[in-house]
Write an enzyme that holds these catalytic residues in place. Structure first.
Site, PDB file in Angstrom:
ATOM      1  N   LYS A   1       0.900  -1.197   0.023  1.00 18.19           N
ATOM      2  CA  LYS A   1       0.048   0.088  -0.199  1.00 18.19           C
ATOM      3  C   LYS A   1       0.951   1.207   0.037  1.00 18.19           C
ATOM      4  O   LYS A   1       1.701   1.408   0.910  1.00 18.19           O
ATOM      5  CB  LYS A   1      -0.902  -0.156   1.394  1.00 18.19           C
TER       6      LYS A   1
ATOM      7  N   ASP B   1      -2.618  10.528   3.356  1.00 16.89           N
ATOM      8  CA  ASP B   1      -3.853   9.839   3.978  1.00 16.89           C
ATOM      9  C   ASP B   1      -4.642  11.128   4.561  1.00 16.89           C
ATOM     10  O   ASP B   1      -4.437  11.010   5.775  1.00 16.89           O
ATOM     11  CB  ASP B   1      -4.094   8.387   4.435  1.00 16.89           C
TER      12      ASP B   1
ATOM     13  N   LYS C   1      -9.879  13.079   8.446  1.00 20.23           N
ATOM     14  CA  LYS C   1      -9.215  12.679   9.966  1.00 20.23           C
ATOM     15  C   LYS C   1      -9.266  13.963  10.592  1.00 20.23           C
ATOM     16  O   LYS C   1      -8.991  15.162  10.117  1.00 20.23           O
ATOM     17  CB  LYS C   1      -7.512  12.336   9.409  1.00 20.23           C
TER      18      LYS C   1
ATOM     19  N   ASP D   1       1.799   6.718   5.194  1.00 29.14           N
ATOM     20  CA  ASP D   1       0.972   5.790   4.654  1.00 29.14           C
ATOM     21  C   ASP D   1       1.302   4.960   3.477  1.00 29.14           C
ATOM     22  O   ASP D   1       0.543   4.479   2.949  1.00 29.14           O
ATOM     23  CB  ASP D   1      -0.774   6.537   4.785  1.00 29.14           C
TER      24      ASP D   1
ATOM     25  N   ASP E   1     -12.000   6.999   4.514  1.00 26.85           N
ATOM     26  CA  ASP E   1     -10.847   6.831   5.122  1.00 26.85           C
ATOM     27  C   ASP E   1     -10.220   5.416   5.072  1.00 26.85           C
ATOM     28  O   ASP E   1      -9.272   5.129   5.742  1.00 26.85           O
ATOM     29  CB  ASP E   1     -11.022   7.136   6.602  1.00 26.85           C
TER      30      ASP E   1
ATOM     31  N   GLU F   1      -9.355   3.663   2.779  1.00 26.18           N
ATOM     32  CA  GLU F   1      -8.886   3.537   1.288  1.00 26.18           C
ATOM     33  C   GLU F   1      -7.932   2.669   1.056  1.00 26.18           C
ATOM     34  O   GLU F   1      -8.029   2.321  -0.215  1.00 26.18           O
ATOM     35  CB  GLU F   1      -8.607   4.962   1.123  1.00 26.18           C
TER      36      GLU F   1
ATOM     37  N   ARG G   1      -7.609  -0.463   1.531  1.00 26.89           N
ATOM     38  CA  ARG G   1      -8.154  -1.844   1.079  1.00 26.89           C
ATOM     39  C   ARG G   1      -8.845  -1.491  -0.309  1.00 26.89           C
ATOM     40  O   ARG G   1      -8.796  -2.525  -0.954  1.00 26.89           O
ATOM     41  CB  ARG G   1      -9.246  -2.351   2.106  1.00 26.89           C
TER      42      ARG G   1
END
Ligand code: BES
Ligand code: MN
Ligand code: ZN
Length: 479
Positions: free
Chosen positions: A252, A257, A264, A275, A334, A336, A338
């Site tokens: 990933k 993010d 967030k 991230d 959020d 995201e 996956r």
């Protein structure tokens, strides 16, 4: 920084620092060193300056005319791997913190091969600094093997440790690089430059229109609102001479993010530049693989996007269709990671992989479960899970398995699509359940590194994990 190996006799060593790991009962080779240094080790123990207990340390200035510093580090018999790594790191940081140009490290019979690997790895790891103002003046470390440790074995171990150490540092450096520089395009350029430097790596970059043609609408939905174009980085390391089924690593890489429309909170949001550490670990492994020249085939897939809010952002409740055909109701923008991984995991099929391992800073919940010490793992294969747990233990880069039971999977039900992108409680497990829907065709494991990829606070920075684990795993698969 240069690493050399030798069998120099203690009488002939002239050095800024000599590192000796020992318990308070000296073995034969350490006794010999002690005798040569007029019993200084025995004296330090007797006078209570050095206990020989794990992680105790003591520096003796001018131990002899030729040895400007003797660095003693306590190593008890039968210590755990984790402790043994810590005390090697202590020896390494002792060398690096003084003004030392060259050092010698004594390898006696008590060293196992993996411990020798940890020496060069630790030196490189501790000497890394993001701002480039490298702390140390060390230019050469000589690993001095005594007795039965063959020189060539020590050299092989040192080289492997160097490869892993440099791979970790590449991973850390990308992780630490701020998101205004480290964009999906930047990562793609980095991947291309790795394949320019190493003929065994081939890099292909898929842009947004190519991904759209492949139906990767789940991946694309995340980067929709960003000014930075999304990329799928495909790296193929061909180290095996035979036609071997590859192992796929899927990392990933959300270069920042914000959470998207499910924004967030502001506090600590800067850390969401980390991230992309899953993707960075794949780049680190690719570089380490070519340096160590492992006889294996590995495919690295890095979905790289930036998760932003804007007028064309994906909204909670939106339904999209993934490359696999499975439709997803995005209840929280959020969640995201996956969404980009599922399309990359579907794409992995075309390589007919033997195993697929994805690596992702996927859930804050894994920190609640395992803290910052241990990577969370979910897997559809007991065989693969066991290999990874063992490799975690032997590399000191540990993982712990969580269950993928159907009670959790049921929490992903949606009235409007095949699957919702969030479940109820046990966020790490429901995230794993989500991914498991896309990994039916091969043996797969998911590593949630949200707790282990970086540390916060005054030493804030990426750790380079799980590069050691992944390298250990890949090495175990060389046949
Ligand atoms: N990148 C985060 C996970 C994360 C959060 C890592 C905090 C480290 C610290 C991920 O994309 C995320 O936001 N996950 C959500 C999932 C939730 C919306 C189901 C989380 O963990 O809160
Ligand atoms: Mn998120
Ligand atoms: Zn994320």
């Amino acid at each position: 920084m240069k690493f050399v190996t030798s069998q120099t006799e203690i009488e002939k060593i002239k050095t800024d620092a000599l590192v000796v790991l020992t318990s308070k009962t000296l073995n034969k080779s350490i006794k010999h060193i002690d005798k040569n240094l007029n019993g200084v080790i025995t004296k330090m123990i007797q006078d209570g300056d050095f206990s020989g207990k794990n992680i105790s340390t003591c520096v003796v200035r001018n131990a002899s005319k030729n040895i400007k510093r003797l660095i003693l580090v306590g190593k008890e018999d039968g210590s755990s791997i984790q402790d043994r790594i810590k005390l090697i790191e202590l020896g390494a940081s002792n060398i690096l913190k003084s003004y030392i140009a060259n050092a010698h490290w004594v390898i006696d019979d008590t060293y196992e091969a993996w411990e020798i690997e940890i020496i060069s790895r630790s030196i490189l790891k501790i000497n890394y600094s993001f701002k480039g103002n490298s702390k140390s003046s060390l230019s050469k470390l000589d690993l001095v093997c005594l007795n039965s440790h063959s020189l060539s074995n020590t050299e092989t171990c040192t080289k492997y440790g160097e490869a892993v150490g440099r791979g970790m540092n590449l991973c850390r450096h990308l992780g630490n690089t701020p998101a205004n520089i480290c964009t999906p395009t930047f990562l793609a350029e980095k991947a291309k430059s790795l394949s320019d430097e190493n003929t065994c790596i081939k890099t292909t970059i898929l842009g947004e229109s190519e991904m759209k043609d492949l139906g990767m609408l789940s991946l694309l939905s995340v980067g929709n609102a960003s000014a930075q174009p999304s990329k799928l980085i495909v790296m193929e390391y061909n180290g095996s001479k035979t036609m071997q089924q590859p192992i796929a690593l899927v990392g990933k890489a959300v270069t920042f993010d914000t959470g998207g429309i499910s924004l967030k909170p502001g506090r600590g949001m800067d850390e969401m530049k980390f991230d992309m550490c899953g993707g960075a670990s794949v780049l680190g492994v690719m570089s380490a693989l070519s340096e160590a020249a492992l006889d294996i085939n590995v495919v690295g897939l890095i979905p790289a996007v930036e998760n932003m809010p804007s007028g064309n952002a994906t909204k909670p409740g939106d339904v999209i269709k993934s490359m696999s055909g499975i439709t997803i109701e995005i209840l929280n923008t959020d969640a995201e990671g996956r969404l980009i991984l599922c399309d990359a995991l579907t794409y992995a099929n075309r390589f007919k992989p033997k195993y697929v391992v994805d690596i992702a800073t996927l859930t804050g919940a894994v920190i609640g479960a395992l803290g910052k010490f241990t990577t969370g793992m979910l897997s559809n294969s007991e065989e693969l899970a066991e290999i990874l747990v063992n490799c975690g233990n032997s590399s000191g880069d540990r993982v712990w398995q969580l269950p993928l039971w159907k009670e959790y999977d049921q929490q992903l039900k949606s009235n409007f699509a095949d699957l919702a992108n969030i479940g109820g409680e046990a966020g790490t497990i429901t995230a794993g359940c989500f991914l498991s829907r896309f990994t039916k065709d091969y043996k797969w494991a998911h590593l949630d590194i949200a707790g282990t990829a970086w540390i916060s606070g005054k030493n804030k920075g990426a750790t380079g994990r799980p590069v050691p684990l992944l390298m250990e795993f890949l090495r175990s698969q060389v046949n």
